[in-house]
Design a protein around this motif. Structure first.
Motif, short mmCIF file in Angstrom:
data_model
loop_
_atom_site.label_atom_id
_atom_site.label_comp_id
_atom_site.label_asym_id
_atom_site.label_seq_id
_atom_site.Cartn_x
_atom_site.Cartn_y
_atom_site.Cartn_z
N VAL A 15 12.13 51.94 66.07
CA VAL A 15 12.66 52.89 65.09
C VAL A 15 13.13 52.15 63.84
O VAL A 15 12.85 52.55 62.70
CB VAL A 15 13.82 53.71 65.70
N GLY A 16 13.88 51.06 64.03
CA GLY A 16 14.39 50.27 62.92
C GLY A 16 15.43 49.29 63.42
O GLY A 16 16.08 49.50 64.45
N LYS A 72 26.58 53.47 67.74
CA LYS A 72 25.35 53.08 68.45
C LYS A 72 24.26 52.74 67.45
O LYS A 72 23.71 53.61 66.78
CB LYS A 72 24.89 54.21 69.37
N ALA A 73 23.97 51.44 67.33
CA ALA A 73 22.90 50.99 66.43
C ALA A 73 21.63 50.66 67.17
O ALA A 73 20.58 50.43 66.53
CB ALA A 73 23.37 49.77 65.63
N SER A 74 21.67 50.62 68.50
CA SER A 74 20.48 50.26 69.26
C SER A 74 20.56 50.86 70.65
O SER A 74 21.65 51.00 71.23
CB SER A 74 20.35 48.73 69.35
N ILE A 75 19.40 51.23 71.17
CA ILE A 75 19.29 51.69 72.56
C ILE A 75 18.44 50.66 73.31
O ILE A 75 17.42 50.21 72.80
CB ILE A 75 18.63 53.08 72.62
N GLU A 100 13.65 51.31 55.90
CA GLU A 100 12.76 52.46 55.76
C GLU A 100 12.26 52.87 57.14
O GLU A 100 11.85 52.02 57.94
CB GLU A 100 11.58 52.12 54.86
N LEU A 101 12.30 54.16 57.43
CA LEU A 101 11.93 54.66 58.74
C LEU A 101 10.44 54.97 58.81
O LEU A 101 9.82 55.36 57.82
CB LEU A 101 12.72 55.92 59.08
N GLU A 102 9.88 54.83 60.02
CA GLU A 102 8.51 55.23 60.27
C GLU A 102 8.42 56.76 60.33
O GLU A 102 9.44 57.46 60.47
CB GLU A 102 8.02 54.63 61.59
N LEU A 158 21.37 57.51 68.01
CA LEU A 158 21.43 56.38 67.08
C LEU A 158 22.33 56.72 65.89
O LEU A 158 22.01 57.58 65.08
CB LEU A 158 20.04 56.01 66.60
N LYS A 159 23.46 56.02 65.80
CA LYS A 159 24.42 56.23 64.71
C LYS A 159 24.83 54.86 64.17
O LYS A 159 25.83 54.29 64.59
CB LYS A 159 25.63 57.01 65.20
N PRO A 160 24.05 54.30 63.24
CA PRO A 160 24.31 52.92 62.82
C PRO A 160 25.51 52.73 61.91
O PRO A 160 26.04 51.62 61.82
CB PRO A 160 23.02 52.54 62.08
#
Length: 283
Positions: free
Chosen positions: A114-115, A274-277, A158-160, A250-252
């Motif tokens: 995701v990023g 939460k920046a990563s799962i 930038e997101l996909e 995801l809440k960076p």
């Protein structure tokens, strides 16, 4: 002839005893439930092609799935996607959330597909440009850096395709959207709570900046105008499409606004919850 017939039946018996399926166990940390119209679906990448391992909605782990033995043995990668509940497309959607390569019988997976949000940063101001100056100035949030002219207030990758950012103000314990966006220096997709005045003149071809004034059409349980001091401002990463009214896992970036915060002054966003799962998949 007796020997040949015996060998034939032994060979058939051995083939019948070979397993046709095996177990794939998924153990993930940080995944949250989706809206009612979507499901998670796992995929093995076998000879470069995706093979479904099944869908699920529960986010209680570990979970085990029965998968074709040959596909399980030949898989080089695991991918988790978000799919429509009644999906007729046999291929994975663009909304892929986890991926990882197998090393032996284990794949360590994460959401970097995701990023990478480890170096993300952000700023915002309290202001209400859609009802004029000096009116309810603590009832709006805008993700920008003040200046002449103002500049972007978010440093995010930038997101996909399949993902969008969304801003939130958690007011009295309830998240209220400021709108979804993909560009950091552009008007976002929502303006349902703002006033009737036009936003300030665009600073580029894509409009103003993401943000919202909380002035009208307050959702249930809220009263607008409001005072965002004491509220928490959040940037989340959302599946697209998405039917859930709540922020995704995801809440960076996030920041609780100080009770003495001054409007029109930049406030730094900090690391979000939460920046990563992450997780593991075993065959």
């Amino acid at each position: 002839m007796v020997f040949a017939l015996t060998a034939f039946f032994v060979a058939c018996s051995n083939n019948d005893n070979e397993p046709t399926t095996g177990n794939l166990t998924i153990n993930l940390d940080g995944l949250e439930e989706l809206g009612t119209d979507f499901v998670y679906e796992g995929w093995l990448i076998v000879n470069g092609a995706p093979v479904s391992t099944g869908t699920f909605t529960s986010v209680t782990f570990p979970q085990t799935f029965s998968v074709g033995f040959n596909d399980l043995e030949a898989a080089t990668k695991f991918v988790l996607s978000i799919e429509p509940k009644n999906d007729t497309d046999p291929a994975p959607s663009k909304t892929k959330i986890l991926a990882g390569d197998f090393s032996g019988n284990t794949a360590t997976v994460n959401s970097n597909i995701v990023g990478d949000f480890s170096n993300s940063w952000g700023k915002f101001i309290l202001a209400t440009p859609t009802d004029g100056m000096n009116n309810n100035e603590r009832s709006g949030v805008w993700f920008l850096t003040p200046g002449t002219p103002p500049t972007a207030g978010l440093g995010l990758p930038e997101l996909e395709d399949g993902w969008k950012y969304e801003g939130w103000a958690v007011i009295n314990g309830k998240p209220v959207t400021t709108g979804k966006f993909t560009k950091l220096s552009a008007t976002d997709e929502f303006g349902g709570f703002s006033g009737v005045n036009a936003l300030p003149a665009p600073n580029g071809p894509d409009g103003f900046f993401p943000g919202e004034d909380f002035l009208t059409n307050a959702p249930d349980g809220q009263t607008f105008p409001t005072d965002l001091r004491g509220a928490t401002i959040v940037i989340s990463v959302e599946p697209s499409p998405d039917d859930s009214p709540a922020p995704f896992a995801l809440k960076p970036l996030a920041k609780k606004v100080a009770t003495d915060a001054v409007d029109h002054s930049p406030i730094d966003l900090g690391a979000g919850p939460k920046a990563s799962i992450t997780g593991s998949v075993k065959r």
